[in-house]
Scaffold this active site. Sequence first.
Site, PDB file in Angstrom:
ATOM      1  N   ASP A  99     -22.259  -0.847 -11.542  1.00 16.54           N
ATOM      2  CA  ASP A  99     -21.387  -0.026 -12.381  1.00 16.54           C
ATOM      3  C   ASP A  99     -19.994  -0.274 -11.829  1.00 16.54           C
ATOM      4  O   ASP A  99     -19.823  -1.104 -10.916  1.00 16.54           O
ATOM      5  CB  ASP A  99     -21.778   1.475 -12.344  1.00 16.54           C
ATOM      6  CG  ASP A  99     -21.265   2.227 -13.582  1.00 16.54           C
ATOM      7  OD1 ASP A  99     -20.040   2.487 -13.647  1.00 16.54           O
ATOM      8  OD2 ASP A  99     -22.057   2.534 -14.481  1.00 16.54           O
ATOM      9  N   CYS A 104     -36.788   0.844 -39.069  1.00  9.28           N
ATOM     10  CA  CYS A 104     -36.612   1.337 -40.447  1.00  9.28           C
ATOM     11  C   CYS A 104     -35.218   0.975 -40.959  1.00  9.28           C
ATOM     12  O   CYS A 104     -34.218   1.168 -40.262  1.00  9.28           O
ATOM     13  CB  CYS A 104     -36.802   2.854 -40.485  1.00  9.28           C
ATOM     14  SG  CYS A 104     -36.445   3.577 -42.109  1.00  9.28           S
ATOM     15  N   CYS A 156     -40.380   1.736 -46.129  1.00  7.47           N
ATOM     16  CA  CYS A 156     -39.871   0.362 -46.049  1.00  7.47           C
ATOM     17  C   CYS A 156     -40.913  -0.511 -45.333  1.00  7.47           C
ATOM     18  O   CYS A 156     -41.881  -0.015 -44.768  1.00  7.47           O
ATOM     19  CB  CYS A 156     -38.516   0.314 -45.336  1.00  7.47           C
ATOM     20  SG  CYS A 156     -38.586   0.598 -43.555  1.00  7.47           S
ATOM     21  N   HIS A 188     -27.584  15.616 -31.002  1.00  9.94           N
ATOM     22  CA  HIS A 188     -28.935  15.132 -31.317  1.00  9.94           C
ATOM     23  C   HIS A 188     -29.886  15.135 -30.129  1.00  9.94           C
ATOM     24  O   HIS A 188     -31.059  14.854 -30.290  1.00  9.94           O
ATOM     25  CB  HIS A 188     -28.861  13.728 -31.919  1.00  9.94           C
ATOM     26  CG  HIS A 188     -28.178  12.744 -31.033  1.00  9.94           C
ATOM     27  ND1 HIS A 188     -26.811  12.584 -31.015  1.00  9.94           N
ATOM     28  CD2 HIS A 188     -28.659  11.903 -30.104  1.00  9.94           C
ATOM     29  CE1 HIS A 188     -26.489  11.671 -30.123  1.00  9.94           C
ATOM     30  NE2 HIS A 188     -27.581  11.246 -29.545  1.00  9.94           N
ATOM     31  N   GLU A 189     -29.390  15.439 -28.924  1.00 16.05           N
ATOM     32  CA  GLU A 189     -30.294  15.524 -27.767  1.00 16.05           C
ATOM     33  C   GLU A 189     -30.581  17.009 -27.541  1.00 16.05           C
ATOM     34  O   GLU A 189     -29.674  17.759 -27.177  1.00 16.05           O
ATOM     35  CB  GLU A 189     -29.626  14.928 -26.520  1.00 16.05           C
ATOM     36  CG  GLU A 189     -29.279  13.453 -26.676  1.00 16.05           C
ATOM     37  CD  GLU A 189     -28.603  12.876 -25.428  1.00 16.05           C
ATOM     38  OE1 GLU A 189     -28.417  13.594 -24.424  1.00 16.05           O
ATOM     39  OE2 GLU A 189     -28.253  11.689 -25.469  1.00 16.05           O
ATOM     40  N   THR A 212     -22.263   9.187 -28.094  1.00 16.99           N
ATOM     41  CA  THR A 212     -22.014   9.281 -29.538  1.00 16.99           C
ATOM     42  C   THR A 212     -21.216  10.543 -29.868  1.00 16.99           C
ATOM     43  O   THR A 212     -20.312  10.526 -30.712  1.00 16.99           O
ATOM     44  CB  THR A 212     -23.362   9.314 -30.299  1.00 16.99           C
ATOM     45  OG1 THR A 212     -24.081   8.142 -29.950  1.00 16.99           O
ATOM     46  CG2 THR A 212     -23.171   9.373 -31.798  1.00 16.99           C
ATOM     47  N   ILE A 215     -28.088   6.592 -18.884  1.00 13.90           N
ATOM     48  CA  ILE A 215     -29.253   5.798 -19.312  1.00 13.90           C
ATOM     49  C   ILE A 215     -29.583   4.731 -18.275  1.00 13.90           C
ATOM     50  O   ILE A 215     -30.740   4.536 -17.907  1.00 13.90           O
ATOM     51  CB  ILE A 215     -29.035   5.189 -20.716  1.00 13.90           C
ATOM     52  CG1 ILE A 215     -28.836   6.322 -21.735  1.00 13.90           C
ATOM     53  CG2 ILE A 215     -30.225   4.326 -21.117  1.00 13.90           C
ATOM     54  CD1 ILE A 215     -28.659   5.860 -23.172  1.00 13.90           C
ATOM     55  N   CYS A 263     -41.452   0.453 -41.603  1.00 13.57           N
ATOM     56  CA  CYS A 263     -42.126   1.751 -41.463  1.00 13.57           C
ATOM     57  C   CYS A 263     -43.618   1.613 -41.760  1.00 13.57           C
ATOM     58  O   CYS A 263     -44.466   2.077 -41.004  1.00 13.57           O
ATOM     59  CB  CYS A 263     -41.519   2.781 -42.405  1.00 13.57           C
ATOM     60  SG  CYS A 263     -40.037   3.558 -41.758  1.00 13.57           S
ATOM     61  N   HIS A 322     -17.644   9.976 -29.177  1.00 15.05           N
ATOM     62  CA  HIS A 322     -17.000   9.198 -30.254  1.00 15.05           C
ATOM     63  C   HIS A 322     -16.629  10.126 -31.417  1.00 15.05           C
ATOM     64  O   HIS A 322     -15.562   9.995 -32.016  1.00 15.05           O
ATOM     65  CB  HIS A 322     -17.934   8.097 -30.772  1.00 15.05           C
ATOM     66  CG  HIS A 322     -18.118   6.950 -29.817  1.00 15.05           C
ATOM     67  ND1 HIS A 322     -17.120   6.044 -29.556  1.00 15.05           N
ATOM     68  CD2 HIS A 322     -19.177   6.571 -29.069  1.00 15.05           C
ATOM     69  CE1 HIS A 322     -17.566   5.149 -28.683  1.00 15.05           C
ATOM     70  NE2 HIS A 322     -18.809   5.454 -28.365  1.00 15.05           N
TER      71      HIS A 322
HETATM   72  P1  NAD Z   1     -22.158   5.354 -20.519  1.00 13.27           P
HETATM   73  O1  NAD Z   1     -20.969   4.898 -21.268  1.00 13.27           O
HETATM   74  O2  NAD Z   1     -22.143   6.679 -19.847  1.00 13.27           O
HETATM   75  O3  NAD Z   1     -22.556   4.254 -19.435  1.00 13.27           O
HETATM   76  C1  NAD Z   1     -22.060   2.953 -19.406  1.00 13.27           C
HETATM   77  C2  NAD Z   1     -21.745   2.638 -17.963  1.00 13.27           C
HETATM   78  O4  NAD Z   1     -21.343   1.264 -17.866  1.00 13.27           O
HETATM   79  C3  NAD Z   1     -20.590   3.484 -17.415  1.00 13.27           C
HETATM   80  O5  NAD Z   1     -21.020   4.217 -16.277  1.00 13.27           O
HETATM   81  C4  NAD Z   1     -19.519   2.439 -17.066  1.00 13.27           C
HETATM   82  O6  NAD Z   1     -18.779   2.774 -15.925  1.00 13.27           O
HETATM   83  C5  NAD Z   1     -20.385   1.200 -16.856  1.00 13.27           C
HETATM   84  N1  NAD Z   1     -19.642  -0.078 -16.905  1.00 13.27           N
HETATM   85  C6  NAD Z   1     -18.483  -0.355 -17.570  1.00 13.27           C
HETATM   86  N2  NAD Z   1     -18.099  -1.623 -17.306  1.00 13.27           N
HETATM   87  C7  NAD Z   1     -19.018  -2.153 -16.469  1.00 13.27           C
HETATM   88  C8  NAD Z   1     -19.174  -3.419 -15.846  1.00 13.27           C
HETATM   89  N3  NAD Z   1     -18.307  -4.416 -16.027  1.00 13.27           N
HETATM   90  N4  NAD Z   1     -20.251  -3.613 -15.047  1.00 13.27           N
HETATM   91  C9  NAD Z   1     -21.160  -2.620 -14.850  1.00 13.27           C
HETATM   92  N5  NAD Z   1     -21.062  -1.405 -15.419  1.00 13.27           N
HETATM   93  C10 NAD Z   1     -20.016  -1.174 -16.220  1.00 13.27           C
HETATM   94  O7  NAD Z   1     -23.348   5.315 -21.554  1.00 13.27           O
HETATM   95  P2  NAD Z   1     -24.894   5.741 -21.516  1.00 13.27           P
HETATM   96  O8  NAD Z   1     -25.040   7.025 -22.241  1.00 13.27           O
HETATM   97  O9  NAD Z   1     -25.497   5.611 -20.173  1.00 13.27           O
HETATM   98  O10 NAD Z   1     -25.428   4.592 -22.481  1.00 13.27           O
HETATM   99  C11 NAD Z   1     -25.408   3.258 -22.037  1.00 13.27           C
HETATM  100  C12 NAD Z   1     -25.099   2.282 -23.153  1.00 13.27           C
HETATM  101  O11 NAD Z   1     -26.170   2.280 -24.102  1.00 13.27           O
HETATM  102  C13 NAD Z   1     -23.832   2.590 -23.955  1.00 13.27           C
HETATM  103  O12 NAD Z   1     -23.205   1.372 -24.276  1.00 13.27           O
HETATM  104  C14 NAD Z   1     -24.376   3.249 -25.208  1.00 13.27           C
HETATM  105  O13 NAD Z   1     -23.504   3.091 -26.311  1.00 13.27           O
HETATM  106  C15 NAD Z   1     -25.654   2.469 -25.408  1.00 13.27           C
HETATM  107  N6  NAD Z   1     -26.696   3.123 -26.191  1.00 13.27           N
HETATM  108  C16 NAD Z   1     -27.403   2.329 -27.023  1.00 13.27           C
HETATM  109  C17 NAD Z   1     -28.454   2.854 -27.748  1.00 13.27           C
HETATM  110  C18 NAD Z   1     -29.257   1.958 -28.621  1.00 13.27           C
HETATM  111  O14 NAD Z   1     -30.101   2.472 -29.372  1.00 13.27           O
HETATM  112  N7  NAD Z   1     -29.057   0.644 -28.553  1.00 13.27           N
HETATM  113  C19 NAD Z   1     -28.790   4.210 -27.630  1.00 13.27           C
HETATM  114  C20 NAD Z   1     -28.038   5.007 -26.738  1.00 13.27           C
HETATM  115  C21 NAD Z   1     -27.009   4.449 -26.015  1.00 13.27           C
HETATM  116 ZN    ZN Z   2     -38.304   2.918 -43.246  1.00 16.30          ZN
END
Ligand code: NAD
Ligand code: ZN
Length: 341
Positions: free
Chosen positions: A195, A107, A96, A63-64, A40, A175, A99, A43
């Site tokens: 990956d 929320c 809400c 935020h981390e 984030t 993650i 919550c 971005h």
């Molecule tokens: P990141 O972008 O570092 O990791 C994504 C990984 O996916 C990268 O290492 C990339 O090389 C790999 N990738 C790309 N194409 C691929 C494919 N075809 N096959 C396999 N792997 C592939 O992000 P992150 O910080 O580890 O977060 C993981 C995802 O979770 C991101 O999309 C992020 O936006 C999302 N996210 C969602 C939430 C939520 O609340 N839903 C919260 C945090 C992060």
């Molecule tokens: Zn709420």
Amino acid sequence: MRALIKARSEPGIWLEDIDRPKVGPNDVLIRVSKASICGTDLHILNWDEWAQATIPLPMAIGHEFAGVVEEIGSEVERIEVGQRVAGEGHITCGVCRNCRAGRRHFCINTVGVGVDRPGAFADYVSIPAANAYPIPDDIPDEIATLLDPLGNAVHTALEYDLVGEDVLVTGAGPIGMMVVAIARHVGARFVVATDINPFRLKIVAGMGADRAVDGREADFVRIMDELGMKEGFDVGLEISGAGAALSQMLDVMNNGANIALLGIPTQDHVIDWNDIIFKGLTLKGIYGRKLFETWYKMIAMLQTGLDVSPVITHEFSADQYEEAFSVAASGESGKVLLDWR
Ligand code: NAD
Ligand code: ZN
């Protein structure tokens, strides 16, 4: 105090001197010790369409984080000055429907630290006391700053029962790496990770994956044969946001399997609904962390042997933020930490 500010409507981030944040009656002021960079933040740095539509200017981002409580508001009762804490960045309304039902992660009025209000890439951050999570002494600051993304990983991994199951994790960013370690920790049978980045595949291979393979050239028939898997994966955890990874996952799931989706797509992608319908798959979107059940579980797992430390590949002092952001954006990294002390 020092803070990393999104100051202007253009790509970039700037280290500036600003006033310490105000501390409301229900808030705590935290002296940040360590923080970590999330997708984030990249971005926001790059100032893409989402960031332009979302981030108020000027504002400190981030935020981390983990730190020590420096000051408490007049109404704060459970938290004391000197307490080590990490921050839950989702500030929920408390009134809400979700919550009130104890489903605060749903929320409808969530406000994000470092996204909608001033963040933690700073010497000090102010958050509601309810969002400051006390950290036990045996969890160091560098792990405590990971509790936000680790919470995303724990929320996703624990959505479905993994005990004795064959688990596919697509995406081994920070993650996804932690998702693999959790799946192993809670007793999955086989864990296969994909990956497209060799640097990251190497790290995830050391975090408990039975196979860590490039998704673009993965031969799942052979992998399943080598592992002795006869029917397909029981649980899919999609952590890449890549459409190609989701399609691949749908293809190799067993009938009746479960999929949890954390990865956020950045592009439209056509999936084959036939896979979902004829296999009777269940797909569930995952957002944030369960407040605060995920926090309870992740600390318990960290205290019983879950090791996510290999995910940390770099640490910089806050003043070296430009280098830190460029390493984080390079893909040749796991989690990149900023030291604010
Ligand atoms: P990141 O972008 O570092 O990791 C994504 C990984 O996916 C990268 O290492 C990339 O090389 C790999 N990738 C790309 N194409 C691929 C494919 N075809 N096959 C396999 N792997 C592939 O992000 P992150 O910080 O580890 O977060 C993981 C995802 O979770 C991101 O999309 C992020 O936006 C999302 N996210 C969602 C939430 C939520 O609340 N839903 C919260 C945090 C992060
Ligand atoms: Zn709420």
